[in-house]
Every structure is written in structure tokens, then in C-alpha cells.
Design a protein around this motif. Structure first.
Motif, mmCIF file in Angstrom:
data_model
loop_
_atom_site.group_PDB
_atom_site.id
_atom_site.type_symbol
_atom_site.label_atom_id
_atom_site.label_comp_id
_atom_site.label_asym_id
_atom_site.label_seq_id
_atom_site.Cartn_x
_atom_site.Cartn_y
_atom_site.Cartn_z
ATOM 1 N N GLY A 173 2.417 2.461 -6.441
ATOM 2 C CA GLY A 173 3.219 3.095 -5.417
ATOM 3 C C GLY A 173 3.809 4.399 -5.906
ATOM 4 O O GLY A 173 3.382 4.953 -6.919
ATOM 5 N N GLU A 214 -3.996 1.825 4.234
ATOM 6 C CA GLU A 214 -4.134 3.184 3.725
ATOM 7 C C GLU A 214 -5.424 3.286 2.912
ATOM 8 O O GLU A 214 -5.775 2.375 2.177
ATOM 9 C CB GLU A 214 -2.934 3.526 2.834
ATOM 10 N N CYS A 216 -5.741 0.132 0.363
ATOM 11 C CA CYS A 216 -4.557 -0.675 0.050
ATOM 12 C C CYS A 216 -3.716 -0.885 1.303
ATOM 13 O O CYS A 216 -3.894 -0.215 2.315
ATOM 14 C CB CYS A 216 -3.726 -0.009 -1.054
ATOM 15 N N GLN A 241 2.247 -0.281 -2.845
ATOM 16 C CA GLN A 241 0.863 -0.425 -2.410
ATOM 17 C C GLN A 241 0.255 -1.666 -3.064
ATOM 18 O O GLN A 241 0.407 -1.873 -4.260
ATOM 19 C CB GLN A 241 0.047 0.808 -2.806
ATOM 20 N N CYS A 264 7.330 3.700 -1.791
ATOM 21 C CA CYS A 264 6.126 3.087 -1.233
ATOM 22 C C CYS A 264 5.583 2.077 -2.237
ATOM 23 O O CYS A 264 5.408 2.397 -3.413
ATOM 24 C CB CYS A 264 5.071 4.152 -0.951
ATOM 25 N N SER A 278 0.105 -0.536 2.405
ATOM 26 C CA SER A 278 1.267 0.202 1.926
ATOM 27 C C SER A 278 2.481 -0.131 2.779
ATOM 28 O O SER A 278 2.370 -0.399 3.974
ATOM 29 C CB SER A 278 1.005 1.714 1.973
ATOM 30 N N GLU A 314 4.255 -2.343 7.304
ATOM 31 C CA GLU A 314 3.058 -2.279 6.467
ATOM 32 C C GLU A 314 1.915 -1.615 7.236
ATOM 33 O O GLU A 314 1.782 -1.805 8.442
ATOM 34 C CB GLU A 314 2.658 -3.691 6.046
#
Length: 129
Positions: free
Chosen positions: A106, A73, A83, A98, A96, A85, A70
Motif C-alpha cells: 500500500g 485495482e 489487487c 492493497q 491505501c 484496494s 474496497e
């Protein structure tokens, strides 16, 4: 191990991008501008770190990650979200997830017919945007 997605990829189509941006709360002027851009995606792998560059004549967005780790981002220049991600391989797709200001968003990338495909996902509502 899935096929590598590394390389340089030019956008050739853009389906329901306006709906995706609308769902994220992107304003009308930015949506209109974004719909006319042709993006280039550059994916590189440097050891265990992936670097993904989304390039256009208007803005560039670059981020890096390690699989299954993780990371924080900030989608600066895109939809301006903060977030957490997490990117992992799911079959032949790089997915991905998020979590943050917009829940369960994502994307997924995969290669099919020598083209890099990208879909934006909403895990919270179980749909593709």
C-alpha cells in the motif's frame, strides 16, 4: 477532517524507490528507467470520489476511489499488479491497503511543509519500502 491533499504536486526527491520496485519484482530495465523520471501527482476530489493521476513523460497512471470502499485495482503501467484496494484517512494520512498478488502492500499520502509526501508500505512485513 484532515487537510485536503487535492492539488498538483511535482516530485522533488525519491528515496528507496529502487528497493520498493525490486521488492515488487520489477525488472532491472524498468527500474533504471523509472528512477530517472520526474513524476507529477494530481489529486482531485469530485463529490465523494477521489481521482489520483500519476503523470510522467513515459507513462501515466490514473485511478479513482471512494473512501472506505474496497475497489478492484490494476496497476497498469506501474508494476502490473491486480489487487483489491481500500483507502481511508488515518489521522492526517490518506492510507491505501492493497491485497492481491503482493500481500499487504500500500501507500500513504500526507501534507507536511506544503509538500505532498508519499511512502510505499508493506503491511505484511511492517516496514516502509
Amino acid at each position: 477532517m484532515p487537510d485536503s491533499i487535492c492539488g498538483t504536486w511535482d516530485m522533488i526527491s525519491n528515496i528507496n524507490f529502487d528497493g520498493y520496485m525490486l521488492a515488487l519484482g520489477v525488472g532491472p530495465a524498468m527500474r533504471k528507467l523509472s528512477l530517472h523520471l520526474k513524476h507529477r501527482k494530481v489529486v482531485e476530489q469530485r463529490g465523494d470520489v477521489y481521482v489520483v493521476k500519476t503523470l510522467s513523460t513515459f507513462r501515466n497512471y490514473i485511478f479513482s476511489f471512494r473512501l472506505d470502499q474496497e475497489f478492484q485495482e490494476f496497476t497498469k503501467g506501474l508494476d502490473e499488479r491486480h489487487c483489491k484496494s481500500l483507502v481511508a484517512w488515518e489521522g492526517n494520512r490518506l492510507v491505501c491497503v492493497q491485497q492481491g498478488e503482493k500481500k499487504g502492500r500500500g501507500w500513504a499520502h500526507w501534507i507536511e511543509d506544503d509538500k505532498l509526501h508519499l511512502v510505499k508500505l508493506c503491511f505484511y512485513c511492517a516496514t516502509q519500502l
